[in-house]
Design an enzyme around this catalytic site. Sequence first.
Site, PDB file in Angstrom:
ATOM      1  CG  ASP A  62      -1.868  -1.111   1.202  1.00 38.71           C
ATOM      2  OD1 ASP A  62      -2.191  -1.938   0.273  1.00 38.71           O
ATOM      3  OD2 ASP A  62      -2.835  -0.966   2.143  1.00 38.71           O
TER       4      ASP A  62
ATOM      5  CG  HIS B   6       2.472   0.057   4.457  1.00 43.23           C
ATOM      6  ND1 HIS B   6       2.183  -0.913   5.482  1.00 43.23           N
ATOM      7  CD2 HIS B   6       1.128   0.606   4.381  1.00 43.23           C
ATOM      8  CE1 HIS B   6       0.930  -0.926   5.949  1.00 43.23           C
ATOM      9  NE2 HIS B   6       0.337   0.231   5.271  1.00 43.23           N
TER      10      HIS B   6
END
Length: 468
Positions: A45, A189
Amino acid sequence: MQTILLWLFYLSSFYAFIPGILTRIFGFRVFRRGSGENEFALTFDDGPDPHYTPKLLDLLRRYDMKATFFVVGSHAEQHPEVVRRIHEEGHLIGIHNYVHKSNWLMRPVTVRRQVQRTDDIIFSITGERTTYYRPPWGIVNLFDFAKNTGCRIILWSSMFYDWRSKIGADRLTQRMLSKLRDGEVMLLHDCGTTMGANPDAPEQMLIALERVLKVAKEKGMRSIRIDRMLEKEGKAKAKKLSPAKRMLVSAWLLWEKAFHALFTLRTVTPSDPMLHFRVRPYRGQPVMLEDGSRIEKGDKIVELHFDNKKLFELGSRSRSEMQLAIQMIRAVQKDLPTLADMVLERPELQGSKGLYGVTMISRGPEQFGFQILDLPSGWFASSTRIYLKLLLSVIHPKGKSRLKDGTQAMEPKMLYMPVEVLIERYASKKRPSSAVAAIADEAHEHDEMSELTAMAGASSKGITAVPR
Protein backbone atom coordinates in the site's frame (compact mmCIF):
# COMPACT_ATOMS: atom_id res chain seq x y z
CA MET A 1 -28.82 19.03 21.96
CA GLN A 2 -28.66 15.57 23.45
CA THR A 3 -31.12 14.31 20.82
CA ILE A 4 -29.03 15.79 18.00
CA LEU A 5 -25.87 14.14 19.34
CA LEU A 6 -27.70 10.85 19.65
CA TRP A 7 -28.89 11.03 16.04
CA LEU A 8 -25.37 11.92 14.90
CA PHE A 9 -24.09 8.85 16.73
CA TYR A 10 -26.70 6.62 15.09
CA LEU A 11 -26.00 8.02 11.64
CA SER A 12 -22.22 7.73 11.98
CA SER A 13 -22.57 4.16 13.24
CA PHE A 14 -24.75 3.23 10.27
CA TYR A 15 -22.50 5.06 7.78
CA ALA A 16 -19.11 3.97 9.10
CA PHE A 17 -18.73 1.74 12.15
CA ILE A 18 -21.18 -1.04 11.32
CA PRO A 19 -19.89 -1.53 7.73
CA GLY A 20 -16.34 -1.44 9.11
CA ILE A 21 -17.08 -4.19 11.61
CA LEU A 22 -18.86 -6.36 9.05
CA THR A 23 -15.96 -6.16 6.59
CA ARG A 24 -12.94 -6.21 8.91
CA ILE A 25 -14.19 -8.81 11.39
CA PHE A 26 -16.61 -10.92 9.37
CA GLY A 27 -15.18 -10.37 5.88
CA PHE A 28 -18.59 -9.54 4.42
CA ARG A 29 -18.37 -8.50 0.75
CA VAL A 30 -14.57 -8.27 0.79
CA PHE A 31 -11.75 -10.66 -0.05
CA ARG A 32 -9.29 -11.32 2.77
CA ARG A 33 -7.57 -14.65 2.16
CA GLY A 34 -7.32 -17.51 -0.32
CA SER A 35 -6.86 -21.24 0.05
CA GLY A 36 -4.31 -22.26 -2.59
CA GLU A 37 -1.51 -24.69 -1.84
CA ASN A 38 2.03 -23.28 -1.51
CA GLU A 39 0.83 -19.84 -2.57
CA PHE A 40 0.39 -16.57 -0.72
CA ALA A 41 -0.16 -12.95 -1.77
CA LEU A 42 2.12 -10.00 -1.08
CA THR A 43 0.26 -6.69 -1.24
CA PHE A 44 1.81 -3.23 -0.90
CA ASP A 45 0.00 0.00 0.00
CA ASP A 46 0.70 3.74 -0.24
CA GLY A 47 3.18 3.78 -3.13
CA PRO A 48 4.66 4.23 -5.52
CA ASP A 49 7.76 5.66 -3.88
CA PRO A 50 10.62 6.74 -6.19
CA HIS A 51 13.26 5.36 -3.80
CA TYR A 52 11.80 2.26 -2.18
CA THR A 53 9.45 0.85 -4.83
CA PRO A 54 12.22 0.25 -7.42
CA LYS A 55 14.24 -1.56 -4.72
CA LEU A 56 11.19 -3.66 -3.94
CA LEU A 57 10.71 -4.50 -7.60
CA ASP A 58 14.35 -5.55 -7.85
CA LEU A 59 13.82 -7.86 -4.87
CA LEU A 60 10.65 -9.42 -6.26
CA ARG A 61 12.30 -9.99 -9.63
CA ARG A 62 15.31 -11.63 -7.97
CA TYR A 63 13.08 -14.19 -6.24
CA ASP A 64 10.59 -14.47 -9.15
CA MET A 65 7.61 -13.40 -7.03
CA LYS A 66 4.53 -11.44 -8.11
CA ALA A 67 2.68 -8.91 -5.97
CA THR A 68 -0.24 -6.50 -5.91
CA PHE A 69 0.38 -2.76 -5.50
CA PHE A 70 -2.48 -0.59 -4.22
CA VAL A 71 -1.27 2.82 -5.35
CA VAL A 72 -2.23 6.27 -4.11
CA GLY A 73 -3.36 8.19 -7.19
CA SER A 74 -1.44 11.38 -6.41
CA HIS A 75 1.77 9.36 -5.93
CA ALA A 76 1.19 7.49 -9.19
CA GLU A 77 0.66 10.80 -10.96
CA GLN A 78 4.00 12.08 -9.67
CA HIS A 79 5.95 8.89 -10.50
CA PRO A 80 4.47 7.36 -13.67
CA GLU A 81 7.74 5.66 -14.56
CA VAL A 82 7.53 3.53 -11.39
CA VAL A 83 3.90 2.60 -12.11
CA ARG A 84 4.87 1.67 -15.65
CA ARG A 85 7.63 -0.59 -14.36
CA ILE A 86 5.25 -2.29 -11.90
CA HIS A 87 2.93 -3.08 -14.80
CA GLU A 88 5.63 -4.14 -17.23
CA GLU A 89 7.15 -6.58 -14.73
CA GLY A 90 3.85 -8.42 -14.40
CA HIS A 91 2.50 -7.20 -11.07
CA LEU A 92 -1.12 -6.22 -10.44
CA ILE A 93 -2.03 -2.59 -9.76
CA GLY A 94 -4.99 -1.68 -7.55
CA ILE A 95 -6.45 1.57 -6.21
CA HIS A 96 -5.80 3.15 -2.79
CA ASN A 97 -7.70 6.43 -3.34
CA TYR A 98 -6.24 9.54 -4.96
CA VAL A 99 -5.16 10.86 -1.56
CA HIS A 100 -4.57 8.75 1.53
CA LYS A 101 -7.68 9.78 3.41
CA SER A 102 -10.21 7.73 5.35
CA ASN A 103 -13.49 6.95 3.59
CA TRP A 104 -15.27 7.75 6.86
CA LEU A 105 -14.35 11.40 6.31
CA MET A 106 -15.58 11.63 2.72
CA ARG A 107 -18.96 11.65 1.05
CA PRO A 108 -19.80 8.64 -1.17
CA VAL A 109 -19.50 10.74 -4.32
CA THR A 110 -16.07 11.95 -3.20
CA VAL A 111 -14.84 8.39 -2.66
CA ARG A 112 -16.16 7.39 -6.07
CA ARG A 113 -14.37 10.32 -7.72
CA GLN A 114 -11.14 9.45 -5.90
CA VAL A 115 -11.33 5.90 -7.19
CA GLN A 116 -12.22 6.97 -10.73
CA ARG A 117 -9.47 9.58 -10.85
CA THR A 118 -6.88 7.05 -9.71
CA ASP A 119 -8.13 4.49 -12.22
CA ASP A 120 -7.84 7.09 -14.99
CA ILE A 121 -4.24 7.80 -13.96
CA ILE A 122 -3.38 4.09 -13.97
CA PHE A 123 -5.03 3.72 -17.40
CA SER A 124 -3.14 6.70 -18.83
CA ILE A 125 0.16 5.12 -17.75
CA THR A 126 -0.40 1.40 -18.40
CA GLY A 127 -3.24 1.32 -20.92
CA GLU A 128 -5.22 -0.98 -18.62
CA ARG A 129 -7.90 -0.31 -16.02
CA THR A 130 -8.19 -1.99 -12.65
CA THR A 131 -11.15 -3.30 -10.66
CA TYR A 132 -9.37 -3.92 -7.35
CA TYR A 133 -9.62 -1.47 -4.48
CA ARG A 134 -8.25 -1.23 -0.96
CA PRO A 135 -9.54 1.74 1.04
CA PRO A 136 -6.94 3.49 3.24
CA TRP A 137 -6.61 1.68 6.58
CA GLY A 138 -9.12 -0.84 5.24
CA ILE A 139 -11.93 1.44 6.39
CA VAL A 140 -15.16 1.41 4.39
CA ASN A 141 -18.36 3.40 4.67
CA LEU A 142 -21.90 2.23 4.01
CA PHE A 143 -21.74 3.02 0.30
CA ASP A 144 -18.41 1.25 -0.24
CA PHE A 145 -20.05 -1.65 1.50
CA ALA A 146 -22.75 -1.46 -1.17
CA LYS A 147 -20.12 -1.34 -3.98
CA ASN A 148 -20.19 2.42 -4.45
CA THR A 149 -16.76 2.24 -6.11
CA GLY A 150 -17.66 -0.47 -8.60
CA CYS A 151 -14.51 -2.37 -7.58
CA ARG A 152 -13.75 -5.57 -5.70
CA ILE A 153 -12.61 -4.62 -2.19
CA ILE A 154 -9.43 -6.41 -1.11
CA LEU A 155 -8.38 -6.40 2.53
CA TRP A 156 -5.81 -8.73 4.14
CA SER A 157 -5.42 -11.67 6.50
CA SER A 158 -2.22 -10.44 8.18
CA MET A 159 -0.54 -7.09 8.75
CA PHE A 160 2.70 -6.35 10.58
CA TYR A 161 2.75 -2.62 11.45
CA ASP A 162 5.71 -2.27 9.10
CA TRP A 163 5.01 1.46 8.70
CA ARG A 164 6.76 1.96 12.07
CA SER A 165 10.54 1.87 11.78
CA LYS A 166 10.93 1.02 15.49
CA ILE A 167 9.55 -2.47 14.78
CA GLY A 168 12.90 -3.27 13.22
CA ALA A 169 13.81 -5.84 10.59
CA ASP A 170 14.32 -8.71 13.05
CA ARG A 171 10.90 -8.52 14.72
CA LEU A 172 9.25 -7.87 11.38
CA THR A 173 10.91 -10.99 9.95
CA GLN A 174 9.61 -13.11 12.84
CA ARG A 175 6.09 -11.77 12.45
CA MET A 176 6.05 -12.38 8.71
CA LEU A 177 7.47 -15.90 8.96
CA SER A 178 4.78 -16.81 11.50
CA LYS A 179 2.17 -15.93 8.87
CA LEU A 180 3.91 -17.54 5.89
CA ARG A 181 1.22 -20.05 4.99
CA ASP A 182 -1.10 -21.08 2.20
CA GLY A 183 -3.65 -18.49 1.09
CA GLU A 184 -2.29 -15.70 3.28
CA VAL A 185 -2.79 -12.11 2.07
CA MET A 186 0.02 -10.04 3.59
CA LEU A 187 -0.25 -6.27 3.98
CA LEU A 188 3.02 -4.30 3.65
CA HIS A 189 3.96 -0.73 2.70
CA ASP A 190 6.47 0.49 0.11
CA CYS A 191 6.11 4.17 1.03
CA GLY A 192 6.55 5.95 4.37
CA THR A 193 5.26 9.44 3.55
CA THR A 194 1.61 8.98 4.55
CA MET A 195 0.20 10.17 7.86
CA GLY A 196 1.36 8.05 10.80
CA ALA A 197 4.16 6.32 8.89
CA ASN A 198 7.91 6.72 9.37
CA PRO A 199 9.77 7.83 6.23
CA ASP A 200 12.51 5.21 6.65
CA ALA A 201 10.21 2.30 7.63
CA PRO A 202 10.22 0.69 4.14
CA GLU A 203 13.96 0.12 4.51
CA GLN A 204 13.32 -2.25 7.42
CA MET A 205 10.50 -3.90 5.48
CA LEU A 206 12.78 -4.65 2.54
CA ILE A 207 15.37 -6.31 4.77
CA ALA A 208 12.73 -8.48 6.43
CA LEU A 209 11.01 -9.30 3.16
CA GLU A 210 14.19 -10.60 1.57
CA ARG A 211 14.65 -13.01 4.47
CA VAL A 212 11.04 -14.18 4.18
CA LEU A 213 11.26 -14.67 0.42
CA LYS A 214 14.39 -16.76 0.87
CA VAL A 215 12.53 -19.04 3.29
CA ALA A 216 9.50 -19.16 1.00
CA LYS A 217 11.71 -20.21 -1.91
CA GLU A 218 13.24 -22.99 0.19
CA LYS A 219 9.76 -24.24 1.10
CA GLY A 220 8.60 -24.21 -2.50
CA MET A 221 6.12 -21.38 -1.86
CA ARG A 222 5.48 -18.43 -4.13
CA SER A 223 3.70 -15.10 -4.00
CA ILE A 224 0.98 -14.54 -6.60
CA ARG A 225 -1.20 -11.60 -7.64
CA ILE A 226 -4.57 -11.10 -6.00
CA ASP A 227 -6.45 -11.62 -9.26
CA ARG A 228 -4.71 -14.98 -9.75
CA MET A 229 -5.65 -15.98 -6.22
CA LEU A 230 -9.28 -15.06 -6.91
CA GLU A 231 -9.23 -17.07 -10.16
CA LYS A 232 -7.93 -20.13 -8.34
CA GLU A 233 -10.69 -19.75 -5.75
CA GLY A 234 -13.26 -19.78 -8.53
CA LYS A 235 -11.74 -22.84 -10.19
CA ALA A 236 -11.60 -24.68 -6.86
CA LYS A 237 -15.34 -24.10 -6.39
CA ALA A 238 -16.00 -25.23 -9.94
CA LYS A 239 -14.37 -28.59 -9.22
CA LYS A 240 -17.11 -29.26 -6.68
CA LEU A 241 -19.72 -29.47 -9.45
CA SER A 242 -21.60 -32.69 -10.06
CA PRO A 243 -20.37 -34.84 -12.99
CA ALA A 244 -23.50 -34.00 -14.99
CA LYS A 245 -23.01 -30.26 -14.55
CA ARG A 246 -19.31 -30.52 -15.38
CA MET A 247 -20.24 -32.23 -18.65
CA LEU A 248 -22.77 -29.50 -19.40
CA VAL A 249 -20.20 -26.77 -18.68
CA SER A 250 -17.56 -28.50 -20.83
CA ALA A 251 -19.97 -28.78 -23.76
CA TRP A 252 -21.03 -25.20 -23.30
CA LEU A 253 -17.43 -23.90 -23.36
CA LEU A 254 -16.62 -26.07 -26.37
CA TRP A 255 -19.58 -24.53 -28.20
CA GLU A 256 -18.28 -21.08 -27.33
CA LYS A 257 -14.90 -21.81 -28.96
CA ALA A 258 -16.65 -23.03 -32.09
CA PHE A 259 -18.90 -19.95 -32.14
CA HIS A 260 -15.91 -17.60 -31.80
CA ALA A 261 -14.10 -19.32 -34.65
CA LEU A 262 -17.16 -19.55 -36.90
CA PHE A 263 -18.16 -15.90 -36.57
CA THR A 264 -14.67 -14.42 -36.06
CA LEU A 265 -15.35 -12.72 -32.75
CA ARG A 266 -12.78 -10.26 -31.48
CA THR A 267 -11.92 -9.56 -27.85
CA VAL A 268 -11.86 -6.11 -26.25
CA THR A 269 -9.16 -6.96 -23.69
CA PRO A 270 -7.34 -10.19 -24.67
CA SER A 271 -5.29 -10.24 -21.45
CA ASP A 272 -8.49 -10.41 -19.38
CA PRO A 273 -11.28 -11.51 -21.75
CA MET A 274 -14.80 -10.49 -20.83
CA LEU A 275 -16.40 -8.64 -23.75
CA HIS A 276 -16.19 -10.00 -27.29
CA PHE A 277 -17.77 -8.43 -30.33
CA ARG A 278 -18.44 -8.72 -34.03
CA VAL A 279 -19.60 -6.20 -36.63
CA ARG A 280 -22.70 -7.10 -38.62
CA PRO A 281 -25.80 -5.55 -40.20
CA TYR A 282 -28.90 -5.42 -38.01
CA ARG A 283 -31.45 -7.98 -39.25
CA GLY A 284 -34.32 -7.52 -36.83
CA GLN A 285 -37.51 -5.52 -37.06
CA PRO A 286 -37.14 -1.69 -37.02
CA VAL A 287 -36.93 -0.32 -33.46
CA MET A 288 -37.77 3.21 -32.34
CA LEU A 289 -35.28 4.67 -29.82
CA GLU A 290 -35.92 7.14 -27.00
CA ASP A 291 -34.33 10.03 -28.91
CA GLY A 292 -36.65 9.49 -31.87
CA SER A 293 -34.09 7.75 -34.10
CA ARG A 294 -34.56 4.22 -35.42
CA ILE A 295 -32.56 1.03 -35.84
CA GLU A 296 -33.35 -0.12 -39.34
CA LYS A 297 -32.65 -3.41 -41.06
CA GLY A 298 -29.16 -3.23 -42.58
CA ASP A 299 -27.75 -0.72 -40.07
CA LYS A 300 -24.17 -1.55 -39.14
CA ILE A 301 -23.95 -2.53 -35.46
CA VAL A 302 -21.35 -3.85 -33.01
CA GLU A 303 -22.84 -6.95 -31.41
CA LEU A 304 -21.62 -7.67 -27.88
CA HIS A 305 -20.90 -11.10 -26.39
CA PHE A 306 -19.82 -11.98 -22.86
CA ASP A 307 -17.07 -14.53 -22.30
CA ASN A 308 -18.79 -17.72 -21.15
CA LYS A 309 -15.75 -19.04 -19.31
CA LYS A 310 -15.41 -15.83 -17.31
CA LEU A 311 -19.16 -15.83 -16.66
CA PHE A 312 -18.91 -19.32 -15.23
CA GLU A 313 -15.90 -18.44 -13.06
CA LEU A 314 -17.67 -15.37 -11.69
CA GLY A 315 -20.82 -17.34 -11.04
CA SER A 316 -18.90 -20.15 -9.34
CA ARG A 317 -17.29 -17.87 -6.79
CA SER A 318 -20.30 -15.59 -6.26
CA ARG A 319 -22.27 -16.22 -3.11
CA SER A 320 -25.36 -14.41 -4.36
CA GLU A 321 -26.95 -13.07 -7.52
CA MET A 322 -26.21 -9.54 -6.33
CA GLN A 323 -22.50 -10.29 -6.06
CA LEU A 324 -22.53 -11.83 -9.55
CA ALA A 325 -24.33 -8.81 -10.98
CA ILE A 326 -21.83 -6.43 -9.37
CA GLN A 327 -18.89 -8.32 -10.85
CA MET A 328 -20.49 -8.16 -14.27
CA ILE A 329 -21.02 -4.42 -13.88
CA ARG A 330 -17.33 -3.95 -13.07
CA ALA A 331 -16.39 -5.94 -16.17
CA VAL A 332 -18.51 -3.69 -18.37
CA GLN A 333 -17.03 -0.56 -16.76
CA LYS A 334 -13.55 -1.83 -17.52
CA ASP A 335 -14.07 -2.75 -21.18
CA LEU A 336 -16.33 0.00 -22.54
CA PRO A 337 -13.59 2.70 -22.66
CA THR A 338 -11.32 0.39 -24.64
CA LEU A 339 -14.15 -0.52 -26.99
CA ALA A 340 -14.97 3.17 -27.50
CA ASP A 341 -11.39 3.85 -28.57
CA MET A 342 -11.55 0.86 -30.94
CA VAL A 343 -14.66 2.28 -32.59
CA LEU A 344 -12.81 5.55 -33.18
CA GLU A 345 -9.56 4.03 -34.39
CA ARG A 346 -10.33 0.80 -36.28
CA PRO A 347 -11.55 1.23 -39.88
CA GLU A 348 -13.76 -1.87 -39.77
CA LEU A 349 -15.69 -0.45 -36.79
CA GLN A 350 -16.15 3.04 -38.15
CA GLY A 351 -19.60 3.65 -39.55
CA SER A 352 -21.22 1.52 -36.84
CA LYS A 353 -24.48 2.94 -35.57
CA GLY A 354 -24.18 1.54 -32.05
CA LEU A 355 -23.68 -1.38 -29.66
CA TYR A 356 -26.24 -4.15 -29.59
CA GLY A 357 -26.93 -7.18 -27.39
CA VAL A 358 -29.67 -9.27 -25.86
CA THR A 359 -29.93 -9.76 -22.13
CA MET A 360 -31.96 -11.06 -19.20
CA ILE A 361 -31.24 -7.85 -17.26
CA SER A 362 -34.32 -5.73 -16.63
CA ARG A 363 -32.56 -2.93 -14.78
CA GLY A 364 -28.98 -1.76 -14.35
CA PRO A 365 -27.53 -1.26 -17.86
CA GLU A 366 -29.01 2.23 -18.09
CA GLN A 367 -26.17 3.54 -15.91
CA PHE A 368 -23.76 2.72 -18.74
CA GLY A 369 -25.78 4.54 -21.39
CA PHE A 370 -27.69 1.56 -22.75
CA GLN A 371 -31.35 1.73 -23.68
CA ILE A 372 -33.46 -1.32 -22.79
CA LEU A 373 -35.96 -2.33 -25.45
CA ASP A 374 -38.46 -5.16 -25.75
CA LEU A 375 -37.27 -7.95 -28.01
CA PRO A 376 -39.73 -8.28 -30.90
CA SER A 377 -41.83 -11.41 -30.46
CA GLY A 378 -41.07 -14.37 -32.70
CA TRP A 379 -39.07 -17.56 -32.84
CA PHE A 380 -35.78 -15.68 -32.30
CA ALA A 381 -37.11 -14.37 -28.99
CA SER A 382 -38.39 -17.84 -28.06
CA SER A 383 -35.08 -19.58 -28.84
CA THR A 384 -33.19 -16.84 -27.02
CA ARG A 385 -35.35 -17.33 -23.94
CA ILE A 386 -34.60 -21.08 -23.88
CA TYR A 387 -30.87 -20.55 -24.35
CA LEU A 388 -30.58 -17.88 -21.66
CA LYS A 389 -32.47 -19.92 -19.11
CA LEU A 390 -30.12 -22.83 -19.74
CA LEU A 391 -27.19 -20.44 -19.39
CA LEU A 392 -28.49 -19.04 -16.11
CA SER A 393 -29.06 -22.50 -14.68
CA VAL A 394 -25.34 -23.16 -15.16
CA ILE A 395 -23.72 -19.91 -14.00
CA HIS A 396 -26.24 -18.51 -11.53
CA PRO A 397 -25.42 -18.93 -7.80
CA LYS A 398 -28.96 -20.21 -7.21
CA GLY A 399 -28.98 -22.45 -10.29
CA LYS A 400 -32.37 -23.72 -11.36
CA SER A 401 -34.06 -22.35 -8.26
CA ARG A 402 -33.68 -18.80 -9.66
CA LEU A 403 -35.53 -19.82 -12.80
CA LYS A 404 -38.45 -21.10 -10.75
CA ASP A 405 -38.78 -17.84 -8.85
CA GLY A 406 -42.05 -16.38 -10.04
CA THR A 407 -41.61 -13.04 -8.27
CA GLN A 408 -39.62 -11.60 -11.17
CA ALA A 409 -40.40 -12.69 -14.72
CA MET A 410 -37.19 -13.32 -16.66
CA GLU A 411 -37.61 -12.19 -20.24
CA PRO A 412 -34.89 -11.40 -22.79
CA LYS A 413 -34.49 -7.70 -23.58
CA MET A 414 -32.56 -5.90 -26.27
CA LEU A 415 -29.79 -3.50 -25.24
CA TYR A 416 -28.70 -0.68 -27.50
CA MET A 417 -26.24 2.18 -27.11
CA PRO A 418 -25.88 4.77 -29.92
CA VAL A 419 -22.30 5.22 -31.03
CA GLU A 420 -22.47 8.93 -30.12
CA VAL A 421 -23.20 7.98 -26.49
CA LEU A 422 -20.39 5.41 -26.43
CA ILE A 423 -17.81 7.90 -27.68
CA GLU A 424 -19.01 10.80 -25.55
CA ARG A 425 -19.07 8.79 -22.32
CA TYR A 426 -16.12 6.44 -22.73
CA ALA A 427 -13.61 7.38 -25.43
CA SER A 428 -10.28 8.65 -24.09
CA LYS A 429 -9.90 10.88 -27.17
CA LYS A 430 -13.20 12.45 -28.15
CA ARG A 431 -13.93 13.25 -31.77
CA PRO A 432 -15.57 16.52 -32.73
CA SER A 433 -19.34 16.27 -32.59
CA SER A 434 -19.61 16.62 -36.36
CA ALA A 435 -17.32 13.62 -36.85
CA VAL A 436 -19.33 11.59 -34.36
CA ALA A 437 -22.50 12.45 -36.23
CA ALA A 438 -20.84 11.39 -39.46
CA ILE A 439 -20.26 7.93 -38.03
CA ALA A 440 -23.98 7.52 -37.46
CA ASP A 441 -24.75 8.78 -40.97
CA GLU A 442 -22.41 6.22 -42.51
CA ALA A 443 -24.18 3.38 -40.68
CA HIS A 444 -26.93 3.27 -43.31
CA GLU A 445 -24.42 2.82 -46.13
CA HIS A 446 -22.86 -0.46 -44.94
CA ASP A 447 -24.58 -3.75 -45.62
CA GLU A 448 -21.70 -6.03 -46.55
CA MET A 449 -21.92 -8.92 -44.06
CA SER A 450 -24.00 -12.02 -44.69
CA GLU A 451 -27.19 -12.73 -42.76
CA LEU A 452 -26.74 -14.98 -39.72
CA THR A 453 -29.12 -17.67 -38.61
CA ALA A 454 -31.44 -16.89 -35.70
CA MET A 455 -30.02 -19.78 -33.67
CA ALA A 456 -26.50 -18.42 -34.00
CA GLY A 457 -27.82 -15.09 -32.79
CA ALA A 458 -29.48 -16.82 -29.85
CA SER A 459 -26.13 -18.22 -28.76
CA SER A 460 -24.64 -14.77 -28.46
CA LYS A 461 -23.08 -13.96 -25.14
CA GLY A 462 -24.11 -10.39 -25.87
CA ILE A 463 -27.19 -12.27 -24.83
CA THR A 464 -25.99 -11.35 -21.40
CA ALA A 465 -26.85 -13.80 -18.67
CA VAL A 466 -26.57 -11.42 -15.74
CA PRO A 467 -29.32 -12.00 -13.16
CA ARG A 468 -31.48 -9.20 -11.93
